[in-house]
Design a protein around this motif. Structure first.
Motif, PDB file in Angstrom:
ATOM      1  N   ASN A 112     -19.508  25.545   7.230  1.00 44.10           N
ATOM      2  CA  ASN A 112     -18.906  26.016   6.021  1.00 44.10           C
ATOM      3  C   ASN A 112     -17.790  25.012   5.539  1.00 44.10           C
ATOM      4  O   ASN A 112     -16.989  25.206   4.545  1.00 44.10           O
ATOM      5  N   TYR A 114     -17.878  21.128   3.651  1.00 42.43           N
ATOM      6  CA  TYR A 114     -18.469  20.115   2.849  1.00 42.43           C
ATOM      7  C   TYR A 114     -17.835  19.065   2.345  1.00 42.43           C
ATOM      8  O   TYR A 114     -16.677  19.197   2.406  1.00 42.43           O
ATOM      9  N   ALA A 133     -13.907  19.749   1.557  1.00 46.22           N
ATOM     10  CA  ALA A 133     -13.730  21.325   1.259  1.00 46.22           C
ATOM     11  C   ALA A 133     -14.366  22.400   2.096  1.00 46.22           C
ATOM     12  O   ALA A 133     -15.402  21.870   3.044  1.00 46.22           O
ATOM     13  N   THR A 134     -13.708  23.593   2.157  1.00 51.11           N
ATOM     14  CA  THR A 134     -14.133  24.736   3.071  1.00 51.11           C
ATOM     15  C   THR A 134     -14.736  25.582   2.042  1.00 51.11           C
ATOM     16  O   THR A 134     -14.324  25.564   1.015  1.00 51.11           O
ATOM     17  N   PHE A 135     -15.557  26.626   2.362  1.00 55.46           N
ATOM     18  CA  PHE A 135     -15.995  27.477   1.484  1.00 55.46           C
ATOM     19  C   PHE A 135     -16.289  28.925   2.570  1.00 55.46           C
ATOM     20  O   PHE A 135     -16.801  28.659   3.563  1.00 55.46           O
ATOM     21  N   PHE A 144     -13.021  28.380  -2.289  1.00 56.82           N
ATOM     22  CA  PHE A 144     -13.039  26.800  -2.104  1.00 56.82           C
ATOM     23  C   PHE A 144     -11.660  26.717  -1.723  1.00 56.82           C
ATOM     24  O   PHE A 144     -10.723  26.749  -2.583  1.00 56.82           O
ATOM     25  N   ARG A 177      -7.302  25.610  -3.952  1.00 51.85           N
ATOM     26  CA  ARG A 177      -7.974  26.836  -3.684  1.00 51.85           C
ATOM     27  C   ARG A 177      -8.549  27.487  -4.946  1.00 51.85           C
ATOM     28  O   ARG A 177      -7.850  27.836  -6.043  1.00 51.85           O
TER      29      ARG A 177
END
Length: 183
Positions: A112, A114, A133-135, A144, A177
């Motif tokens: 997760n 990116y 970034a994370t999701f 995000f 966020r």
């Protein structure tokens, strides 16, 4: 009956994975920043921004994002600070009312995570940036989270006597966020 249940379970799992997140929820999203003034960390945020987003976790390379941040919506925690930062030496919001980020590629890193590459434009100057970034999918919403550092001198943020870094540091950490709903 077991085959029908299995098919339904697989279809449900696939439909969650195939969700495309496109509708940013501004009231559940935030763009913040941190910089150092005389060696002390100072936090701020932008209260208004608009965005366009298309993100399918199953097809991250096809993702697109753009953000327009209203620079006059800066909140430094003090009205006099807000007025100062909106002025000509800093953001010069009369001549440059918005900052803009436009993604050019999204690369999945696994877990997760990116890497979003794009162009950030502030005060008529554009720089390539790479944003980790994370999701996290949360039902029909996705969140995000990420942060990256810019150098204010690259964008002429702090001109004249503020161009030095003895009082206000050159590095500014941008944190975000973004919450979006799927179609």
């Amino acid at each position: 009956m077991k085959r029908i249940a299995l098919a339904f379970a697989l279809a449900t799992a696939f439909s969650v994975q195939a969700a495309e997140f496109t509708q940013v929820q501004a009231d559940k999203s935030a763009i913040n920043f941190t910089y150092k003034q005389m060696g002390v960390a100072v936090d701020g945020k932008f209260k208004r921004f608009s965005s366009q987003l298309t993100f399918d976790p199953a097809k991250p390379a096809a993702a697109k994002a753009s953000f327009d941040v209203e620079l006059a919506s800066v909140d430094t925690g003090a009205p006099e600070g807000d007025d100062e930062v909106a002025g000509k030496p800093w953001f010069n919001t009369k001549a440059f009312p918005t900052a803009k980020f436009v993604s050019t590629s999204v690369k999945a890193l696994g877990g997760n995570k990116y890497e979003v590459t794009g162009q950030l434009s502030i005060k008529g100057k554009t720089q390539d940036v790479v944003v980790p970034a994370t999701f996290a999918a949360q039902g029909k919403s996705g969140v995000f989270d990420g942060s990256f550092t810019i150098r204010r001198a690259d964008f002429s943020i702090g001109e004249g006597t503020w161009a030095k870094f003895d009082i206000v540091a050159n590095d500014v950490l941008i944190k975000f966020r973004i919450t979006a709903n799927s179609k």
